[in-house]
Design an enzyme around this catalytic site. Structure first.
Site, PDB file in Angstrom:
ATOM      1  N   LEU A 264      38.302 -64.126  25.528  1.00 34.76           N
ATOM      2  CA  LEU A 264      36.908 -64.124  25.958  1.00 34.76           C
ATOM      3  C   LEU A 264      36.794 -63.129  27.099  1.00 34.76           C
ATOM      4  CD1 LEU A 264      35.876 -67.911  26.136  1.00 34.76           C
ATOM      5  CD2 LEU A 264      35.295 -66.273  24.342  1.00 34.76           C
ATOM      6  N   ASP A 265      35.682 -62.402  27.167  1.00 36.10           N
ATOM      7  CA  ASP A 265      35.452 -61.502  28.286  1.00 36.10           C
ATOM      8  C   ASP A 265      35.489 -62.277  29.596  1.00 36.10           C
ATOM      9  OD1 ASP A 265      35.065 -59.414  26.536  1.00 36.10           O
ATOM     10  OD2 ASP A 265      32.874 -59.461  26.666  1.00 36.10           O
ATOM     11  N   ARG A 266      35.760 -61.560  30.653  1.00 37.80           N
ATOM     12  CA  ARG A 266      35.833 -62.187  31.978  1.00 37.80           C
ATOM     13  C   ARG A 266      34.545 -62.950  32.310  1.00 37.80           C
ATOM     14  NH1 ARG A 266      37.440 -59.003  37.602  1.00 37.80           N
ATOM     15  NH2 ARG A 266      37.602 -60.868  38.920  1.00 37.80           N
TER      16      ARG A 266
END
Length: 240
Positions: free
Chosen positions: A64-66
């Site tokens: 997952l993106d930050r």
């Protein structure tokens, strides 16, 4: 490179599913999955938190993106890690996200738009969406006295890097708080006037067949506090 996000977290991470070979957490906004050279400012990572919490090695089977929150799945051994990564690569894992985007989206739609990797390789990418709610708020970000927003359910059939972010920007309904694909005026307003420094994208559900038990597993993650605050501020009410 995304701007740093202040992460309010304790020494533990919320576990929302666990069995003998898999564990899932509700990742907060701003938390990296693992150490990355492009985010040298980060000192805390989901892998590290969960490893210390369980006192054992863990394997993130997807990313997952930050700035994206929600369901993040880990394997507890290498064999399960390989089996689950295979399911993600083959597209048999069903993924559901919620996002708050600029403008009023159509009731439903499909985005079939290929995306280019950093090395120039073009990959097919497909996302379907459903509009859950719409709202108009007295936020002046341009020539109009108000701004329109939609709460959407996003279902990516492929798993390309930044796919949802790029696809929503492609149809001119960028995700609020998204940099660099989003709307600068909206992002500035939310940051300066509403003190929001994250991106309004949440991984709501993962559904897959367990590689060992062969049973269907459905994992859900509640909104994080900042997403919920924006939902309440915009008077959105998600449908079950």
């Amino acid at each position: 490179m995304e701007s740093p996000v202040l992460l309010n977290t304790t020494s533990t991470i919320e576990i929302i599913y666990q069995d003998f070979s898999l564990v899932a957490v509700n990742k907060p906004h701003g938390l990296l999955v693992h150490r990355s050279p492009i985010a040298a400012d980060a000192e805390t990572f989901a892998v590290q938190l969960l490893r210390d919490q369980l006192d054992r090695k863990v394997f993130p089977v997807h990313r997952l993106d930050r700035k994206t929150a929600g369901v993040l799945l880990f394997a507890l051994d290498e064999a399960m890690n390989s089996a689950m990564q295979k399911q993600f690569m083959e597209g048999t894992v069903k993924k559901k996200y919620h996002a708050i985007v600029r403008g009023f989206t159509e009731d439903s739609g499909e985005i079939d738009y290929a995306l280019k990797k950093e090395d120039g390789t073009v990959q097919e990418a497909f996302t379907s969406y459903i509009t859950l709610n719409r709202a108009e708020a007295p936020f002046r970000t341009g020539k109009h006295a108000s701004s329109r927003y939609s709460l959407v359910e996003l279902n990516p059939a492929t798993g390309r890097m930044h796919q949802l972010r790029k696809h929503m920007a492609h149809i001119f309904h960028p995700i609020i708080g998204d940099r660099p694909y989003g709307c600068n005026k909206q992002n500035k307003y939310f940051k300066e006037e509403l003190q929001m420094t994250t991106m309004l994208l949440h991984a709501v559900e993962l559904e897959f067949v367990h590689p060992l038990s062969r049973e269907l597993v459905l994992i859900k993650a509640d909104y994080q506090s900042e997403f919920r605050r924006m939902m309440e501020l915009l008077r959105f009410f998600a449908e079950d």
